[in-house]
Design a protein around this motif. Structure first.
Motif, short mmCIF file in Angstrom:
data_model
loop_
_atom_site.label_atom_id
_atom_site.label_comp_id
_atom_site.label_asym_id
_atom_site.label_seq_id
_atom_site.Cartn_x
_atom_site.Cartn_y
_atom_site.Cartn_z
N GLU A 70 7.10 38.35 -3.97
CA GLU A 70 7.76 39.66 -4.05
C GLU A 70 9.04 39.68 -3.21
O GLU A 70 10.04 40.27 -3.61
N LEU A 71 9.01 39.02 -2.06
CA LEU A 71 10.21 38.93 -1.23
C LEU A 71 11.34 38.24 -1.98
O LEU A 71 12.49 38.68 -1.93
N ARG A 72 11.00 37.15 -2.68
CA ARG A 72 12.03 36.42 -3.43
C ARG A 72 12.54 37.27 -4.58
O ARG A 72 13.75 37.31 -4.85
N LYS A 73 11.66 37.95 -5.27
CA LYS A 73 12.05 38.76 -6.42
C LYS A 73 12.99 39.89 -6.03
O LYS A 73 13.88 40.27 -6.79
N THR A 74 12.82 40.42 -4.82
CA THR A 74 13.66 41.53 -4.37
C THR A 74 14.90 41.06 -3.61
O THR A 74 15.61 41.88 -3.01
N GLY A 75 15.14 39.77 -3.58
CA GLY A 75 16.36 39.24 -2.97
C GLY A 75 16.34 39.19 -1.46
O GLY A 75 17.39 39.23 -0.82
N LYS A 76 15.15 39.06 -0.87
CA LYS A 76 15.04 39.03 0.59
C LYS A 76 15.02 37.62 1.16
O LYS A 76 14.94 37.46 2.38
N CYS A 77 15.08 36.60 0.33
CA CYS A 77 14.96 35.22 0.82
C CYS A 77 16.33 34.56 0.92
O CYS A 77 17.15 34.68 0.01
N PRO A 78 16.60 33.87 2.03
CA PRO A 78 17.87 33.14 2.13
C PRO A 78 17.95 32.03 1.10
O PRO A 78 16.94 31.44 0.72
N LEU A 79 19.15 31.76 0.62
CA LEU A 79 19.34 30.71 -0.39
C LEU A 79 19.13 29.34 0.23
O LEU A 79 19.62 29.06 1.33
N THR A 80 18.41 28.49 -0.46
CA THR A 80 18.22 27.11 -0.02
C THR A 80 19.47 26.29 -0.38
O THR A 80 20.27 26.71 -1.23
N PRO A 81 19.65 25.12 0.23
CA PRO A 81 20.76 24.24 -0.19
C PRO A 81 20.70 23.92 -1.68
O PRO A 81 21.74 23.82 -2.34
N GLU A 82 19.49 23.80 -2.21
CA GLU A 82 19.32 23.51 -3.65
C GLU A 82 19.86 24.66 -4.49
O GLU A 82 20.57 24.45 -5.49
N GLU A 83 19.54 25.90 -4.11
CA GLU A 83 20.01 27.06 -4.87
C GLU A 83 21.53 27.21 -4.75
O GLU A 83 22.20 27.57 -5.73
N ALA A 84 22.07 26.95 -3.56
CA ALA A 84 23.52 27.01 -3.39
C ALA A 84 24.22 25.98 -4.28
O ALA A 84 25.27 26.25 -4.86
N THR A 85 23.62 24.80 -4.39
CA THR A 85 24.17 23.74 -5.25
C THR A 85 24.22 24.19 -6.70
O THR A 85 25.22 23.99 -7.41
N LEU A 86 23.14 24.81 -7.17
CA LEU A 86 23.08 25.28 -8.55
C LEU A 86 24.13 26.35 -8.82
O LEU A 86 24.75 26.37 -9.90
N VAL A 87 24.36 27.23 -7.85
CA VAL A 87 25.37 28.27 -8.03
C VAL A 87 26.76 27.65 -8.14
O VAL A 87 27.54 28.00 -9.03
N LEU A 88 27.08 26.71 -7.26
CA LEU A 88 28.40 26.06 -7.31
C LEU A 88 28.60 25.32 -8.62
O LEU A 88 29.67 25.39 -9.24
N ALA A 89 27.57 24.60 -9.06
CA ALA A 89 27.66 23.88 -10.34
C ALA A 89 27.80 24.85 -11.50
O ALA A 89 28.56 24.61 -12.45
N GLY A 90 27.05 25.95 -11.44
CA GLY A 90 27.13 26.96 -12.49
C GLY A 90 28.49 27.61 -12.58
O GLY A 90 28.94 28.01 -13.66
N LEU A 91 29.19 27.71 -11.45
CA LEU A 91 30.53 28.30 -11.43
C LEU A 91 31.61 27.32 -11.88
O LEU A 91 32.76 27.71 -12.03
N GLY A 92 31.23 26.05 -12.04
CA GLY A 92 32.19 25.07 -12.55
C GLY A 92 32.92 24.26 -11.50
O GLY A 92 33.89 23.57 -11.82
N PHE A 93 32.48 24.33 -10.24
CA PHE A 93 33.12 23.49 -9.22
C PHE A 93 32.74 22.03 -9.48
O PHE A 93 31.56 21.70 -9.62
N LYS A 94 33.74 21.18 -9.53
CA LYS A 94 33.53 19.79 -9.92
C LYS A 94 32.95 18.96 -8.79
O LYS A 94 33.00 19.34 -7.62
N ARG A 95 32.45 17.80 -9.18
CA ARG A 95 31.83 16.89 -8.22
C ARG A 95 32.78 16.50 -7.09
O ARG A 95 32.36 16.31 -5.96
N GLY A 96 34.07 16.39 -7.38
CA GLY A 96 35.04 15.96 -6.37
C GLY A 96 35.47 17.05 -5.42
O GLY A 96 36.30 16.81 -4.54
N THR A 97 34.94 18.28 -5.56
CA THR A 97 35.32 19.39 -4.69
C THR A 97 35.03 19.06 -3.23
O THR A 97 33.94 18.62 -2.89
N TYR A 98 36.02 19.31 -2.38
CA TYR A 98 35.79 19.14 -0.95
C TYR A 98 35.17 20.41 -0.38
O TYR A 98 35.67 21.52 -0.61
N ILE A 99 34.08 20.24 0.34
CA ILE A 99 33.31 21.37 0.86
C ILE A 99 33.20 21.25 2.37
O ILE A 99 32.71 20.24 2.89
#
Length: 610
Positions: A435-464
């Motif tokens: 329920e905490l995750r469903k309501t947006g109360k959980c911090p994003l994991t590195p895995e979830e952050a990766t998926l968001v960046l890839a979904g937005l189209g940031f390329k593999r060579g992006t400097y982060i």
């Protein structure tokens, strides 16, 4: 031919059968078959020709026979061997070219230090990688590989509304107002708690309160925290003299309490704690509860001063003064500015970006853009504040796929660091991790952050540039991010140990370096909109960025809904939904009533509309 795992027990009849139909050519064998074929058609054939007694009595004849067989085999298969060597060499060359392309944009200092990232993110309990969305990660990896050489898609490098460029910084435009002669009601001392960003908010609020009560402000002090463990004081982080000089027309500021009032302070006669001031206190609360003590004792000590001044309603001039303090008066100490300048320049390959943001952060004058053809441009980079430290993870009460080991570890951390949280949980109704995750109360994991960046189209060579401290789960948790985006740098990889040494045991000063690198980036991505660092950085970028310094804010509730379909969703659908989510967060917004002026400075008190 015999079992692969039993090369010492060949079957002669199988070999005869193979000879009857003709041996397979070398280039028809796979990698494993090549190794197996070498054993069978070489040494094992010689073994099959006689017993151990034959080998001991006629080893010379056997050697001659074996050499002739091998020589004959080499002649017959010379072309195949040559072809294989050529193919292998070609593949190796292609691989080298690909690696050079991915890393060609990086400076030597960055490339040499990327390998040290694992030392920064190591965790005391490093274990096997924990992945919650393996299928989506595979789709993301495939997408990055396919799009590596395609033209850049829109990468959220500017805000979505042209109207945003109509707002310009102007919190310091009140110098034409003649300062009235002030008669001080006394001295206000402030002891601020928390880390760098909480302290910054407390400083600006203290300046506003001093102006509101016609008081002289003593340079704020910082309380030592068992969490942050940093003894730094105001002068260690900010430029004291500049701060005092810049605000002199608005409020009187001194470095220390006058000697005749120190005994009053030592006796705690005029001490006001956070428990005596409500959160988001209004001006009337200070006039009724703080001003009488100020006039009686000649001083007031606001102890543990946190979020104790509301944003509305507040007089226009006092509100503007808060903006002036945050965006203009507070400048980092010279040593922090120098190290921050090195950070940014090393990411950008020592090129200047000519932005007002960097001028405000580093006190370096903005230079006219050089239009010489062929000049190498500064490297663009994305800054990511990955708020996934152990304290955040434990406090969230969420589940992150680590099973029983993770649950026990986080519970032990809560017992040691958050006993009040556990007491509160016993008295309240429990909420499930789902329920905490469903309501947006959980911090994003590195895995979830990766998926968001890839979904937005940031390329593999992006400097982060990765901001923050030790990631919970260490390098194993970081694997999804580091594998898909290898060009990750931190302050620890960009600065040498000698350059980092003056800040090593001072968490607030280290956080100041992250503040600079994040605020100066081309794109800033946050994973927790409630983080003070993320809020202050995004506000700073809004104020100075001229609509060219976007901030990406994932809506955790909407992202949880998208990820709930992770086992069936198509990658194109995932991309569309993530883009819509982030674009919604980038819509032009004026500061709503009661919201933080440090995070959302688009309002008449802070910015002017032209």
């Amino acid at each position: 031919m015999g079992k692969q795992d039993s090369p010492r027990s060949p079957r002669p009849e199988a070999i005869d059968k193979e000879d009857k139909f003709g041996r397979r050519s070398l280039d028809s064998l796979s990698g494993n078959d090549l190794l197996l074929g070498r054993r069978v058609y070489g040494s094992e054939v010689s073994k099959a020709q006689g017993s151990k007694h034959d080998q001991s009595c006629g080893s010379g004849n056997k050697f001659s026979y074996s050499w002739k067989k091998q020589h004959s085999w080499l002649r017959r298969n010379f072309k195949s061997i040559l072809l294989m060597i050529s193919v292998t060499g070609f593949i190796f060359c292609i691989d080298s070219i690909m690696v050079s392309i991915f890393h060609s944009d990086g400076s030597a200092a960055v490339v040499q230090n990327i390998s040290r990232l694992s030392n920064v993110t190591m965790h005391k309990n490093d274990a096997s990688p924990v992945q919650m969305y393996s299928r989506l990660l595979n789709l993301a990896s495939d997408s990055l590989a396919k799009n590596e050489f395609k033209p850049d898609a829109p990468s959220f490098r500017e805000e979505r509304s042209s109207k945003s460029s109509q707002w310009k910084p102007c919190a310091d435009n009140n110098k034409e107002v003649v300062a009235l002669e002030r008669s001080s009601n006394g001295y206000i001392m402030v002891s601020a708690n928390g880390g760098l960003n909480q302290q910054r908010v407390a400083i600006c609020n203290a300046v506003a309160v001093a102006a509101l009560l016609n008081a002289t402000l003593v340079l704020p002090r910082f309380l030592y925290s068992n969490v942050w463990k940093d003894p730094s004081q105001f002068g260690d982080i900010y430029h004291e003299d500049r701060f005092i000089e810049y605000l002199k027309d608005d409020v009187d500021i001194v470095k220390d309490l006058p000697q005749h009032l120190k005994s009053t302070d030592n006796k705690n006669l005029s001490l006001v704690t956070d428990t005596e001031l409500v959160k988001e206190a209004k001006p009337v609360d200070y006039i009724e509860h703080v001003l009488p003590l100020l006039k009686k004792y000649g001083m007031v000590h606001l102890f543990g001063y946190g979020n104790r001044l509301g944003f509305d309603p507040l007089p226009f001039d006092v509100q503007r003064l808060r903006c002036k303090c945050n965006f203009h008066a507070l400048k980092f100490a010279p040593k922090i500015q120098e190290a921050g300048s090195l950070l940014v320049k090393r990411i950008r390959r020592f090129k200047i970006s000519h932005s007002r943001l960097e001028e405000a952060l580093l006190n370096e004058p903005t230079m006219a853009k050089n239009t010489v053809k062929g000049e190498e441009k500064p490297l663009k980079y994305l800054a990511l504040h990955l708020r996934f430290e152990e304290d955040m993870v434990a406090y969230s009460l969420c589940d992150f796929g680590g099973g029983e080991t993770e649950r026990k570890e986080l519970q032990a951390y809560r017992e040691d660091h958050f006993p009040l949280l556990l007491k509160r949980l016993k008295k309240s109704k429990s909420v499930s991790p789902e329920e905490l995750r469903k309501t947006g109360k959980c911090p994003l994991t590195p895995e979830e952050a990766t998926l968001v960046l890839a979904g937005l189209g940031f390329k593999r060579g992006t400097y982060i540039y990765l901001a923050g401290s030790q990631i919970y789960g260490g390098s194993s948790r970081m694997l999804p991010l580091t594998r898909l985006y290898p060009n990750i740098v931190t302050k620890e990889t960009l600065l040498t140990p000698q350059e980092l040494a003056p800040f090593k045991n001072f968490s607030s000063q280290l956080a100041a370096l992250d503040f600079i690198a994040c605020a100066a980036s081309d794109v800033f991505a946050m994973t927790d909109s409630g983080s003070q660092l993320s809020s202050l950085v995004s506000g700073f970028r809004t104020y100075y960025g001229n609509s060219q310094a976007p901030t990406l804010r994932p809506n955790k509730k909407r992202l949880a809904a998208i990820l709930s379909d992770s086992e069936t969703i198509k990658w194109k659908t995932f991309q569309d939904r993530v883009r819509k989510m982030v674009e919604e967060g980038q819509k032009l917004r004026f500061r709503p009533y009661g919201r933080s002026i440090y995070r959302q400075p688009r309002c008449p008190e802070c910015m002017c509309k032209f």
